[in-house]
Motif scaffolding. Structure first.
Motif, PDB file in Angstrom:
ATOM      1  N   TRP A  19       2.053   6.097 -35.454  1.00  0.00           N
ATOM      2  CA  TRP A  19       2.587   4.750 -35.450  1.00  0.00           C
ATOM      3  C   TRP A  19       1.485   3.859 -34.912  1.00  0.00           C
ATOM      4  O   TRP A  19       0.880   4.135 -33.868  1.00  0.00           O
ATOM      5  N   TYR A  36       2.557  -5.595 -30.589  1.00  0.00           N
ATOM      6  CA  TYR A  36       3.634  -6.351 -29.965  1.00  0.00           C
ATOM      7  C   TYR A  36       3.014  -7.647 -29.464  1.00  0.00           C
ATOM      8  O   TYR A  36       1.986  -7.640 -28.791  1.00  0.00           O
ATOM      9  N   LYS A  59       7.278  -9.109 -28.559  1.00  0.00           N
ATOM     10  CA  LYS A  59       8.100  -8.914 -29.762  1.00  0.00           C
ATOM     11  C   LYS A  59       7.247  -8.229 -30.812  1.00  0.00           C
ATOM     12  O   LYS A  59       6.048  -8.506 -30.942  1.00  0.00           O
ATOM     13  N   ILE A  60       7.890  -7.345 -31.562  1.00  0.00           N
ATOM     14  CA  ILE A  60       7.149  -6.527 -32.520  1.00  0.00           C
ATOM     15  C   ILE A  60       6.407  -7.395 -33.530  1.00  0.00           C
ATOM     16  O   ILE A  60       6.870  -8.472 -33.929  1.00  0.00           O
ATOM     17  N   TYR A  75       3.086  -3.573 -38.216  1.00  0.00           N
ATOM     18  CA  TYR A  75       2.852  -2.172 -37.826  1.00  0.00           C
ATOM     19  C   TYR A  75       2.919  -1.274 -39.041  1.00  0.00           C
ATOM     20  O   TYR A  75       3.395  -1.657 -40.109  1.00  0.00           O
ATOM     21  N   GLN A  76       2.482  -0.048 -38.819  1.00  0.00           N
ATOM     22  CA  GLN A  76       2.538   1.027 -39.820  1.00  0.00           C
ATOM     23  C   GLN A  76       3.256   2.208 -39.165  1.00  0.00           C
ATOM     24  O   GLN A  76       3.008   2.525 -38.013  1.00  0.00           O
ATOM     25  N   GLY A 107       7.169   4.524 -38.648  1.00  0.00           N
ATOM     26  CA  GLY A 107       8.619   4.331 -38.566  1.00  0.00           C
ATOM     27  C   GLY A 107       8.982   3.075 -37.786  1.00  0.00           C
ATOM     28  O   GLY A 107       8.114   2.457 -37.150  1.00  0.00           O
ATOM     29  N   HIS A 108      10.290   2.722 -37.785  1.00  0.00           N
ATOM     30  CA  HIS A 108      10.678   1.468 -37.119  1.00  0.00           C
ATOM     31  C   HIS A 108      10.342   1.535 -35.629  1.00  0.00           C
ATOM     32  O   HIS A 108      10.376   2.590 -35.001  1.00  0.00           O
ATOM     33  N   GLY A 109      10.003   0.362 -35.109  1.00  0.00           N
ATOM     34  CA  GLY A 109       9.731   0.238 -33.676  1.00  0.00           C
ATOM     35  C   GLY A 109      10.765  -0.689 -33.053  1.00  0.00           C
ATOM     36  O   GLY A 109      11.343  -1.529 -33.747  1.00  0.00           O
ATOM     37  N   CYS A 110      10.947  -0.554 -31.763  1.00  0.00           N
ATOM     38  CA  CYS A 110      11.912  -1.444 -31.097  1.00  0.00           C
ATOM     39  C   CYS A 110      11.420  -2.883 -31.202  1.00  0.00           C
ATOM     40  O   CYS A 110      10.217  -3.139 -31.251  1.00  0.00           O
ATOM     41  N   LEU A 111      12.357  -3.834 -31.239  1.00  0.00           N
ATOM     42  CA  LEU A 111      11.979  -5.203 -31.600  1.00  0.00           C
ATOM     43  C   LEU A 111      11.393  -5.998 -30.444  1.00  0.00           C
ATOM     44  O   LEU A 111      10.473  -6.793 -30.629  1.00  0.00           O
ATOM     45  N   CYS A 139      10.286   5.238 -29.289  1.00  0.00           N
ATOM     46  CA  CYS A 139      10.774   4.751 -30.591  1.00  0.00           C
ATOM     47  C   CYS A 139      10.942   5.909 -31.561  1.00  0.00           C
ATOM     48  O   CYS A 139      11.677   5.824 -32.530  1.00  0.00           O
TER      49      CYS A 139
END
Ligand code: SME
Length: 156
Positions: free
Chosen positions: A43, A47, A56-57, A60-61, A63-67, A100
Motif C-alpha cells: 500500500w 494523507y 485526510k486520505i 494511493y495505490q 486496498g482501501h485506506g482509512c479516510l 487498514c
C-alpha cells in the motif's frame, strides 16, 4: 549506497512532474511510481493535512485506506505530529498502529514538506513483509519527496 532503483525513480519523477505544482497531481504520480518501483510495497499513498491536527486520505495505490487520521493516532499521526520519519519493522509493536489491512507487517511513513517548511501531509508505505524498509529507503524517499513537493502551496 542508494539502490539504482531510486536513481531511476528520481529521473522518472523529475520528467513526469516537471512544471507541475498541484499537490494532488504530484501525490497521484509519486504514489503510482513508488508503488510499482518497490517490490515490498503493498500500500502506497498520502494523507494530507486538511485542518490543524487532522490528516485526510489522498491519492494511493492498494486496498482501501482509512479516510481520516488525527495527529494523535497511528503511525501516520506520529509522523505528522513529530515531523520525524517513522520506520516500523513490526507494526504489532507500534502502540496505536492503525491496521487498514490485517496483512500489514511493516511500515514507513515520511512527513512531506514544501520548501517553505509547510507540512503538506505524510507519505505512507505498508508492506506485508516484516522489516521491509531500510534506512537507505527512508533517506532516498525523503530526498525524493523534498524534490517533488518543494514548490507546492501549503494547506489552505
Ligand atoms: N497504518 C497507518 C494507517 C494508514 S493505513 O495503513 C493505509 C497508521 O497506523 O497511521
Amino acid at each position: 549506497m542508494v539502490p539504482a532503483l531510486y536513481d531511476e525513480l528520481r529521473q522518472r519523477l523529475d520528467a513526469l512532474c516537471a512544471g507541475e505544482f498541484d499537490p494532488i497531481a504530484l501525490m497521484a504520480t509519486v504514489a503510482c511510481e513508488v508503488h510499482h518501483a518497490l517490490p515490498q510495497a503493498d500500500w502506497t499513498g498520502f494523507y494530507r493535512v486538511v485542518a490543524p491536527g487532522l490528516l485526510k486520505i489522498g491519492p494511493y495505490q492498494g486496498g482501501h485506506g482509512c479516510l481520516t487520521i488525527p495527529f494523535d493516532r497511528g503511525v501516520c499521526g506520529a509522523a505528522a505530529r513529530t515531523g520525524q520519519a517513522q520506520r516500523v519493522d513490526d507494526v504489532h509493536q507500534f502502540p496505536g498502529h492503525i491496521a487498514c489491512a490485517a496483512s500489514t507487517q511493516s511500515e514507513l511513513v515520511l512527513p512531506v514538506w514544501n520548501r517553505r517548511g509547510d507540512l503538506l501531509g505524510v507519505f505512507d508505505i505498508d508492506s506485508n513483509q516484516p522489516a521491509a524498509f531500510s534506512e537507505a529507503d527512508e533517506l532516498a524517499l525523503t530526498t525524493l519527496l523534498a524534490c517533488c513537493f518543494a514548490n507546492c502551496a501549503g494547506p489552505a
